[in-house]
Design a protein around this motif. Structure first.
Motif, PDB file in Angstrom:
ATOM      1  N   TYR A 105       0.847  -1.184   0.000  1.00 27.32           N
ATOM      2  CA  TYR A 105       0.000   0.000   0.000  1.00 27.32           C
ATOM      3  C   TYR A 105       0.886   1.238   0.000  1.00 27.32           C
ATOM      4  O   TYR A 105       1.749   1.395   0.878  1.00 27.32           O
ATOM      5  CB  TYR A 105      -0.923   0.031   1.229  1.00 27.32           C
ATOM      6  CG  TYR A 105      -1.731   1.288   1.305  1.00 27.32           C
ATOM      7  CD1 TYR A 105      -2.751   1.525   0.398  1.00 27.32           C
ATOM      8  CD2 TYR A 105      -1.454   2.270   2.247  1.00 27.32           C
ATOM      9  CE1 TYR A 105      -3.475   2.690   0.434  1.00 27.32           C
ATOM     10  CE2 TYR A 105      -2.182   3.439   2.294  1.00 27.32           C
ATOM     11  CZ  TYR A 105      -3.188   3.642   1.385  1.00 27.32           C
ATOM     12  OH  TYR A 105      -3.897   4.815   1.419  1.00 27.32           O
ATOM     13  N   PRO A 106       0.701   2.133  -0.969  1.00 31.72           N
ATOM     14  CA  PRO A 106       1.540   3.348  -1.044  1.00 31.72           C
ATOM     15  C   PRO A 106       1.094   4.401  -0.028  1.00 31.72           C
ATOM     16  O   PRO A 106       0.446   5.391  -0.364  1.00 31.72           O
ATOM     17  CB  PRO A 106       1.334   3.814  -2.485  1.00 31.72           C
ATOM     18  CG  PRO A 106      -0.040   3.337  -2.832  1.00 31.72           C
ATOM     19  CD  PRO A 106      -0.209   2.031  -2.092  1.00 31.72           C
ATOM     20  N   TYR A 107       1.479   4.197   1.230  1.00 27.53           N
ATOM     21  CA  TYR A 107       1.005   5.084   2.297  1.00 27.53           C
ATOM     22  C   TYR A 107       1.517   6.514   2.130  1.00 27.53           C
ATOM     23  O   TYR A 107       0.786   7.467   2.393  1.00 27.53           O
ATOM     24  CB  TYR A 107       1.420   4.551   3.667  1.00 27.53           C
ATOM     25  CG  TYR A 107       0.729   5.295   4.791  1.00 27.53           C
ATOM     26  CD1 TYR A 107      -0.454   4.813   5.317  1.00 27.53           C
ATOM     27  CD2 TYR A 107       1.233   6.485   5.299  1.00 27.53           C
ATOM     28  CE1 TYR A 107      -1.117   5.499   6.329  1.00 27.53           C
ATOM     29  CE2 TYR A 107       0.586   7.177   6.301  1.00 27.53           C
ATOM     30  CZ  TYR A 107      -0.587   6.683   6.815  1.00 27.53           C
ATOM     31  OH  TYR A 107      -1.242   7.363   7.791  1.00 27.53           O
ATOM     32  N   GLY A 108       2.746   6.677   1.714  1.00 26.06           N
ATOM     33  CA  GLY A 108       3.298   8.024   1.578  1.00 26.06           C
ATOM     34  C   GLY A 108       2.538   8.876   0.576  1.00 26.06           C
ATOM     35  O   GLY A 108       2.323  10.066   0.786  1.00 26.06           O
ATOM     36  N   ALA A 109       2.105   8.262  -0.527  1.00 32.01           N
ATOM     37  CA  ALA A 109       1.367   8.990  -1.552  1.00 32.01           C
ATOM     38  C   ALA A 109      -0.116   9.117  -1.211  1.00 32.01           C
ATOM     39  O   ALA A 109      -0.794  10.025  -1.699  1.00 32.01           O
ATOM     40  CB  ALA A 109       1.529   8.299  -2.900  1.00 32.01           C
ATOM     41  N   ASN A 110      -0.626   8.202  -0.376  1.00 25.63           N
ATOM     42  CA  ASN A 110      -2.045   8.191  -0.021  1.00 25.63           C
ATOM     43  C   ASN A 110      -2.217   7.975   1.478  1.00 25.63           C
ATOM     44  O   ASN A 110      -2.657   6.911   1.906  1.00 25.63           O
ATOM     45  CB  ASN A 110      -2.767   7.077  -0.787  1.00 25.63           C
ATOM     46  CG  ASN A 110      -2.622   7.218  -2.268  1.00 25.63           C
ATOM     47  OD1 ASN A 110      -3.217   8.086  -2.865  1.00 25.63           O
ATOM     48  ND2 ASN A 110      -1.811   6.367  -2.854  1.00 25.63           N
ATOM     49  N   PRO A 111      -1.884   8.973   2.293  1.00 25.41           N
ATOM     50  CA  PRO A 111      -1.995   8.785   3.745  1.00 25.41           C
ATOM     51  C   PRO A 111      -3.456   8.656   4.188  1.00 25.41           C
ATOM     52  O   PRO A 111      -4.366   9.120   3.501  1.00 25.41           O
ATOM     53  CB  PRO A 111      -1.356  10.051   4.311  1.00 25.41           C
ATOM     54  CG  PRO A 111      -1.485  11.054   3.225  1.00 25.41           C
ATOM     55  CD  PRO A 111      -1.436  10.298   1.933  1.00 25.41           C
ATOM     56  N   LEU A 112      -3.630   8.003   5.321  1.00 21.80           N
ATOM     57  CA  LEU A 112      -4.981   7.793   5.829  1.00 21.80           C
ATOM     58  C   LEU A 112      -5.555   9.033   6.507  1.00 21.80           C
ATOM     59  O   LEU A 112      -6.760   9.137   6.686  1.00 21.80           O
ATOM     60  CB  LEU A 112      -4.986   6.610   6.802  1.00 21.80           C
ATOM     61  CG  LEU A 112      -4.597   5.276   6.166  1.00 21.80           C
ATOM     62  CD1 LEU A 112      -4.574   4.183   7.219  1.00 21.80           C
ATOM     63  CD2 LEU A 112      -5.521   4.918   5.031  1.00 21.80           C
ATOM     64  N   ILE A 113      -4.689   9.953   6.927  1.00 22.34           N
ATOM     65  CA  ILE A 113      -5.143  11.245   7.445  1.00 22.34           C
ATOM     66  C   ILE A 113      -4.410  12.328   6.664  1.00 22.34           C
ATOM     67  O   ILE A 113      -3.340  12.081   6.101  1.00 22.34           O
ATOM     68  CB  ILE A 113      -4.880  11.396   8.964  1.00 22.34           C
ATOM     69  CG1 ILE A 113      -3.391  11.284   9.275  1.00 22.34           C
ATOM     70  CG2 ILE A 113      -5.678  10.395   9.746  1.00 22.34           C
ATOM     71  CD1 ILE A 113      -3.064  11.606  10.713  1.00 22.34           C
TER      72      ILE A 113
END
Length: 146
Positions: A105-113
């Motif tokens: 999951y690309p967290y850096g590009a799509n953060p949850l907050i």
């Protein structure tokens, strides 16, 4: 302001930790599902699809909270058996009876907050990807007769 920054850092860390845990659980549960024998001539393909579906289910909350899908790939020694959202194999060598499930999951590009303007680069740069890999050995017979 300091309280807000500390609270934001704690919340960000908690969500990243929870998302990483969910990605790892998805890979492990997907690999466990591949172990379950499926009747039929295309047993390995059915196992791979079942493993992919379980992995997507376990990480589904991440996709529902963000704007990006979780990528899943189920791979064997010959390459990808099943994938979704551009999931790719790890590239590590596998034995003939080994299956791997990778979830990312690309967290850096799509953060949850939402990102805080100055802390985004320090906490999770846009190139940060949460990844997990789980492998299983199916045994000598891939058709379920062993």
């Amino acid at each position: 302001m300091v309280f807000f920054l500390v609270f934001y850092a704690i919340l960000t860390y908690a969500l990243v930790f929870t998302a990483q845990h969910s990605v790892t659980l998805a890979a492990q549960d997907g690999a466990r599902k591949v172990l379950q024998w499926q009747p039929g001539a295309t047993s390995l393909a059915m196992r791979a699809n079942a493993g992919r579906d379980i992995a997507l289910d376990r990480a589904g909350w991440i996709t529902s909270m963000s704007s990006a899908a979780v990528a899943v790939a189920v791979c064997g020694a010959a390459g990808t058996l099943s994938s979704s959202a551009g999931g790719a194999c790890s590239g590590q060598p596998l034995s003939a009876d080994q299956i791997e499930v990778t979830v990312s999951y690309p967290y850096g590009a799509n953060p949850l907050i939402p990102n805080f303007p100055f802390l985004a680069q320090a906490l999770m740069p846009p190139s940060s990807v949460l990844t997990a890999r789980a492998t299983v050995h199916l045994g000598n017979a891939l058709d379920g007769s062993n």
